[in-house]
Design a protein around this motif. Structure first.
Motif, mmCIF file in Angstrom:
data_model
loop_
_atom_site.group_PDB
_atom_site.id
_atom_site.type_symbol
_atom_site.label_atom_id
_atom_site.label_comp_id
_atom_site.label_asym_id
_atom_site.label_seq_id
_atom_site.Cartn_x
_atom_site.Cartn_y
_atom_site.Cartn_z
ATOM 1 N N VAL A 300 34.648 36.123 -11.882
ATOM 2 C CA VAL A 300 33.660 35.141 -11.404
ATOM 3 C C VAL A 300 32.348 35.839 -11.034
ATOM 4 C CG1 VAL A 300 33.124 33.565 -9.506
ATOM 5 C CG2 VAL A 300 35.340 33.414 -10.658
ATOM 6 N N MET A 301 32.437 36.975 -10.371
ATOM 7 C CA MET A 301 31.185 37.637 -9.971
ATOM 8 C C MET A 301 30.430 38.185 -11.185
ATOM 9 S SD MET A 301 30.337 37.103 -6.973
ATOM 10 C CE MET A 301 31.199 35.816 -6.067
ATOM 11 N N GLY A 302 31.153 38.462 -12.261
ATOM 12 C CA GLY A 302 30.478 38.806 -13.521
ATOM 13 C C GLY A 302 29.624 37.631 -13.995
ATOM 14 N N LYS A 303 30.162 36.425 -13.892
ATOM 15 C CA LYS A 303 29.421 35.211 -14.298
ATOM 16 C C LYS A 303 28.232 34.959 -13.356
ATOM 17 C CE LYS A 303 32.512 33.384 -17.336
ATOM 18 N NZ LYS A 303 32.118 33.207 -18.728
ATOM 19 N N VAL A 304 28.441 35.222 -12.068
ATOM 20 C CA VAL A 304 27.341 35.022 -11.100
ATOM 21 C C VAL A 304 26.227 36.028 -11.402
ATOM 22 C CG1 VAL A 304 26.711 35.160 -8.642
ATOM 23 C CG2 VAL A 304 28.883 34.095 -9.326
ATOM 24 N N GLY A 305 26.622 37.272 -11.677
ATOM 25 C CA GLY A 305 25.637 38.324 -11.966
ATOM 26 C C GLY A 305 24.821 38.022 -13.210
ATOM 27 N N SER A 306 25.439 37.352 -14.191
ATOM 28 C CA SER A 306 24.698 37.056 -15.430
ATOM 29 C C SER A 306 24.004 35.700 -15.364
ATOM 30 C CB SER A 306 25.635 37.127 -16.640
ATOM 31 O OG SER A 306 26.639 36.151 -16.501
ATOM 32 N N GLY A 307 24.023 35.053 -14.193
ATOM 33 C CA GLY A 307 23.263 33.813 -13.988
ATOM 34 C C GLY A 307 23.961 32.571 -14.524
ATOM 35 N N LYS A 308 25.229 32.682 -14.938
ATOM 36 C CA LYS A 308 25.941 31.506 -15.482
ATOM 37 C C LYS A 308 26.437 30.587 -14.365
ATOM 38 C CE LYS A 308 26.573 32.577 -20.058
ATOM 39 N NZ LYS A 308 26.780 33.963 -20.398
ATOM 40 N N ILE A 309 26.630 31.158 -13.194
ATOM 41 C CA ILE A 309 27.066 30.354 -12.040
ATOM 42 C C ILE A 309 26.120 30.647 -10.884
ATOM 43 C CG2 ILE A 309 28.906 30.007 -10.335
ATOM 44 C CD1 ILE A 309 30.914 30.854 -12.476
ATOM 45 N N ARG A 310 25.634 29.566 -10.252
ATOM 46 C CA ARG A 310 24.763 29.788 -9.089
ATOM 47 C C ARG A 310 25.325 29.036 -7.891
ATOM 48 N NH1 ARG A 310 21.762 25.195 -8.416
ATOM 49 N NH2 ARG A 310 21.661 23.878 -10.263
ATOM 50 N N ALA A 311 24.995 29.561 -6.714
ATOM 51 C CA ALA A 311 25.508 28.952 -5.491
ATOM 52 C C ALA A 311 24.840 27.607 -5.249
ATOM 53 C CB ALA A 311 25.215 29.882 -4.316
ATOM 54 N N VAL A 312 25.616 26.657 -4.743
ATOM 55 C CA VAL A 312 25.052 25.377 -4.322
ATOM 56 C C VAL A 312 25.088 25.381 -2.793
ATOM 57 C CG1 VAL A 312 25.263 22.878 -4.459
ATOM 58 C CG2 VAL A 312 25.917 24.288 -6.416
ATOM 59 N N ILE A 313 23.908 25.463 -2.196
ATOM 60 C CA ILE A 313 23.837 25.685 -0.747
ATOM 61 C C ILE A 313 23.153 24.516 -0.054
ATOM 62 C CG2 ILE A 313 22.817 27.177 1.034
ATOM 63 C CD1 ILE A 313 23.337 29.507 -0.851
ATOM 64 N N ASP A 314 23.810 23.979 0.950
ATOM 65 C CA ASP A 314 23.206 22.909 1.758
ATOM 66 C C ASP A 314 22.222 23.526 2.745
ATOM 67 O OD1 ASP A 314 23.734 19.917 2.942
ATOM 68 O OD2 ASP A 314 23.342 21.355 4.530
ATOM 69 N N ARG A 315 22.657 24.546 3.470
ATOM 70 C CA ARG A 315 21.776 25.214 4.438
ATOM 71 C C ARG A 315 22.311 26.599 4.786
ATOM 72 N NH1 ARG A 315 21.994 20.877 9.032
ATOM 73 N NH2 ARG A 315 21.576 19.693 7.164
ATOM 74 N N GLU A 316 21.376 27.446 5.222
ATOM 75 C CA GLU A 316 21.755 28.767 5.717
ATOM 76 C C GLU A 316 21.460 28.788 7.208
ATOM 77 O OE1 GLU A 316 19.597 31.646 3.395
ATOM 78 O OE2 GLU A 316 21.037 31.550 1.759
ATOM 79 N N LEU A 317 22.427 29.224 8.002
ATOM 80 C CA LEU A 317 22.269 29.262 9.455
ATOM 81 C C LEU A 317 22.562 30.666 9.954
ATOM 82 C CD1 LEU A 317 24.403 26.116 10.423
ATOM 83 C CD2 LEU A 317 21.906 26.254 10.326
#
Ligand SMILES: NC(=O)c1ccc[n+]([C@@H]2O[C@H](COP(=O)([O-])OP(=O)(O)OC[C@H]3O[C@@H](n4cnc5c(N)ncnc54)[C@H](OP(=O)(O)O)[C@@H]3O)[C@@H](O)[C@H]2O)c1
Length: 345
Positions: A300-317
């Motif tokens: 999965v982190m290989g896919k994240v590193g190549s931009g195929k998967i991105r985080a969906v973030i509501d907020r950062e606290l």
């Protein structure tokens, strides 16, 4: 003894009542564990439920001590020390992954985590963006690869239906399945249809006005994130030779209520009965629980590193605002993950 700040529960109950920011000894990494200086973590429904006592009997069995309990499964951080059997990481490495049921403890400044639960963080992506992904990713990996034998290398062209494409699990699963060239259908609320399409889903149904059972048929894989009254209709979507897997099942509820032995037997009895029933129609039937996977987190982190998967973030606290983060999660209004950042990140 060196100490750290951690969010600690000494009883079960609502987070605002039982969670306190407290000082505890920094854990010592044992064997294959590394000590991780946490840079970011995120909140999952399971964190909220475990603070409230869900799964307590099982955790009592596997954890060294039940209390003080530090919640938190998603981890992004820096390795600062290694146990004697660690081979994969060195001090200074940036890592990402999940804690297991024995370790938990990511909502703290440090956590001791098995190296097999972690992988190297892909470069150039901020810790907060990475922290939204591991737990939902390992849940989906456990369910589809672990339980239904989906092989990522030969999944292209196969069809997947997942409920709640706008949720944490759904929004990850859509992106991952599309990165494997699968055909993906999903449901979500009316206001989320457009952005769920943008995640890549081929068919997006608004659950308020459309009936997925009339639109989707003969899928290879059905992934149930709702359970209960949705189970019957969701299993029926699966073609002969395909499989259904649910995240919503009574295993923890039974063990919490009837103990590990009685609850375990009741859960196995229910599961086996349904496997037989659906097996007669040529469908695989399974329940899944999120578990760490070294192969899974690396893939999965290989896919994240190549931009195929991105985080969906509501907020950062900041991590000090965990209580308001839990309140937002409990409201059901979060659109993506609530991420917790260490203050000095
Ligand atoms: N077994 C395990 O190990 C395991 C692991 C992880 C999660 N889980 C469970 O899996 C479930 C999903 O987790 P999550 O992190 O994805 O939760 P989440 O992020 O809170 O997702 C909730 C989503 O459900 C959608 N929803 C509500 N009612 C719906 C309906 N009738 N049809 C379709 N979508 C509907 C909402 O969509 P809208 O906002 O668009 O209305 C919302 O986006 C939770 O119950 C969680 O506890 C189990």
């Amino acid at each position: 003894m060196a100490t750290m700040q951690a969010w600690v529960a000494r009883d079960y109950g609502p987070p605002e009542k039982v969670l306190r920011l407290d000082k505890l000894p920094i854990p010592e990494p044992q064997g294959r564990q590394v000590l991780v200086r946490i840079l970011a973590s995120s909140l999952n429904p399971i964190d909220l439920r475990m603070v409230q006592g869900y799964g307590a009997r099982l955790r009592r069995l596997v954890a060294r001590e039940e209390f003080p309990f530090i919640p938190g499964r998603d981890v992004v951080g820096e390795v600062v020390e290694s146990g004697s059997e660690v081979t994969k990481f060195e001090t200074g490495d940036l890592v990402v992954g999940i804690t297991d049921l024995r370790e938990i403890g990511a909502h703290a400044q440090f956590s001791a985590i098995s190296e097999t639960n972690l992988t190297h963080a892909p470069p150039g992506i901020p810790p907060g963006k990475l922290a939204a992904i591991p737990y939902v990713a390992m849940t989906t990996w456990s369910a589809l690869v672990g339980r239904l034998d989906l092989d990522p290398s030969s999944a292209a062209g196969k069809s997947l239906f997942v409920h709640a494409g706008s949720g944490g699990i759904g929004s990850f699963t859509i992106q991952w399945a599309k990165s494997l060239d699968m055909k993906v259908s999903t449901t979500c609320g009316p206001s989320n249809v457009e952005w769920v399409k943008e995640l890549g889903a081929d068919v997006v149904m608004n659950y308020r006005d459309q009936d997925y059972r009339e639109i989707v048929q003969d899928v290879d894989f059905a992934y149930d994130t709702l359970g209960g009254k949705y189970e019957k209709g969701t299993v029926a979507l699966v073609k002969s030779g395909g499989g259904y897997v649910s995240l919503i099942h009574p295993t923890m509820r039974y063990t919490d209520r009837f103990g590990l032995f009685g609850g375990g037997l009741a859960a196995i009895g229910t599961l086996v009965g349904r496997k037989i029933l659906h097996g007669m129609k040529g469908r695989k039937y399974a329940w899944a629980i999120a578990q760490p996977s070294e192969a899974g987190i690396t893939h999965v982190m290989g896919k994240v590193g190549s931009g195929k998967i991105r985080a969906v973030i509501d907020r950062e606290l900041p991590m000090k605002d965990i209580i308001s983060g839990f309140e937002h999660l409990a409201s059901g209004r979060a659109k993506g993950k609530v991420v917790l950042l260490r203050e000095d990140v």
